[in-house]
Design an enzyme around this catalytic site. Sequence first.
Site, PDB file in Angstrom:
ATOM      1  N   ASP A   1       0.782  -1.210  -0.063  1.00 57.83           N
ATOM      2  CA  ASP A   1       0.028  -0.058   0.065  1.00 57.83           C
ATOM      3  C   ASP A   1       1.064   1.366   0.004  1.00 57.83           C
ATOM      4  O   ASP A   1       0.695   2.253   0.711  1.00 57.83           O
ATOM      5  CB  ASP A   1      -1.005   0.041   1.508  1.00 57.83           C
ATOM      6  CG  ASP A   1      -1.664  -1.326   1.539  1.00 57.83           C
ATOM      7  OD1 ASP A   1      -2.322  -1.554   0.566  1.00 57.83           O
ATOM      8  OD2 ASP A   1      -1.751  -1.757   2.707  1.00 57.83           O
TER       9      ASP A   1
ATOM     10  N   GLU B   1     -11.494   0.054  -3.563  1.00 59.53           N
ATOM     11  CA  GLU B   1     -10.699   0.243  -2.590  1.00 59.53           C
ATOM     12  C   GLU B   1      -9.537   1.158  -3.056  1.00 59.53           C
ATOM     13  O   GLU B   1      -9.548   1.031  -4.220  1.00 59.53           O
ATOM     14  CB  GLU B   1     -10.366  -0.720  -1.559  1.00 59.53           C
ATOM     15  CG  GLU B   1      -9.501  -1.791  -2.125  1.00 59.53           C
ATOM     16  CD  GLU B   1      -8.901  -2.741  -1.172  1.00 59.53           C
ATOM     17  OE1 GLU B   1      -9.631  -2.851  -0.021  1.00 59.53           O
ATOM     18  OE2 GLU B   1      -8.287  -3.716  -2.017  1.00 59.53           O
TER      19      GLU B   1
END
Length: 365
Positions: free
Chosen positions: A57, A266
């Site tokens: 991420d 997301e």
Amino acid sequence: MPMIKSAVVAAAFTSLGLAACATDSASGGAASGSATSPASASRYLSQPIIPGMYTADPSAHVFNNRIYLYPSHDIDAGVPDDDQGSHFAMRDYRVFSMDRVGAPITDHGVALDLKDVPWAARQLWAPDAAEKNGKYFLYFPAKDRQDIFRIGVAVSDRPEGPFKAEPTPIPGSFSIDPAIFRDGNEHYMVFGGIWGGQLQRWATGQWNPNGSNSDLGQPDRPALTPKFAKMSADMLTFAETPRDLVIVDEAGQPLKGGDTSRRFFEGAWMHKHNGLYYLSYSTGETHRIVYATSQTPYGPFTYRGVVLEPVQGWTTHHSIVQHEGKWWLFYHDTQMSGKTHLRNVKVTELRYNSDGTIQTINPMR
């Protein structure tokens, strides 16, 4: 002054040194035997840039002409897999930096630990960072004592931290994946994620543990969208109630929940190129990073195409940043471990066509 751990951990795009990494996996290091052989490494467009540690991420920003990375820090916590992502049981954040893409990476050590966040109980998921007036802000999701994801903020005088967490989460915050977009003198947060990210449980504007009134399981309903809000002057709260960032098709109709190859799942990120606003995000179960564009940061955003084809692993999470005249896409896959909860960060150049569309990247050769 923060403790600087390992002045240089590795040169970017180098994977051959992975075989030597044998740190304890409980602390987030790559376990012995997780190395990728030179033969198999050639299958990938890019190589891990932080070998010896599982990171994912990656949120990239340029501060003081240096690239800083704010990833999540994967560990093998021994938590069984489930559909809510409980096995992603991260406990701290580390900050990394480099002079430029391809230069050695500096590991600045732990920037924030779960035990130092008064309101958080578990799961420090994907963070992001911002700078304003010489202060640096780390934004992060975590589950509170009621097991509800909230978004917190921590502050530092240095881009690498350490960061001190505010005693409570941002009022009115929920779900996951905060990403900060700066447009002139204003800062905005885009956030949200469905399934384990709990966005569907906020579909009515209030917490509903059953997640009713959302598009999940109702493919003909408009898809859930990322949330968007201007930040307050002190960067610690929302200056407005978060609103939907509506994503529409070429006919101007909102994307539907059943449109899994294009709908938002997301990991939203916003950037601006030649006056146009780009909203990119993960489609989740179809494993792509796609994008939409708008003339304003509030949208609506029109779907345009694919940024990144599926990586090895369940899905990916990305950021886009400009440095030294080029645009870069940071993302993650599972090359180092082969396990979806033990990931590694990568980077590759992002290119635009003359009409502003993004050239699709295939992460596998």
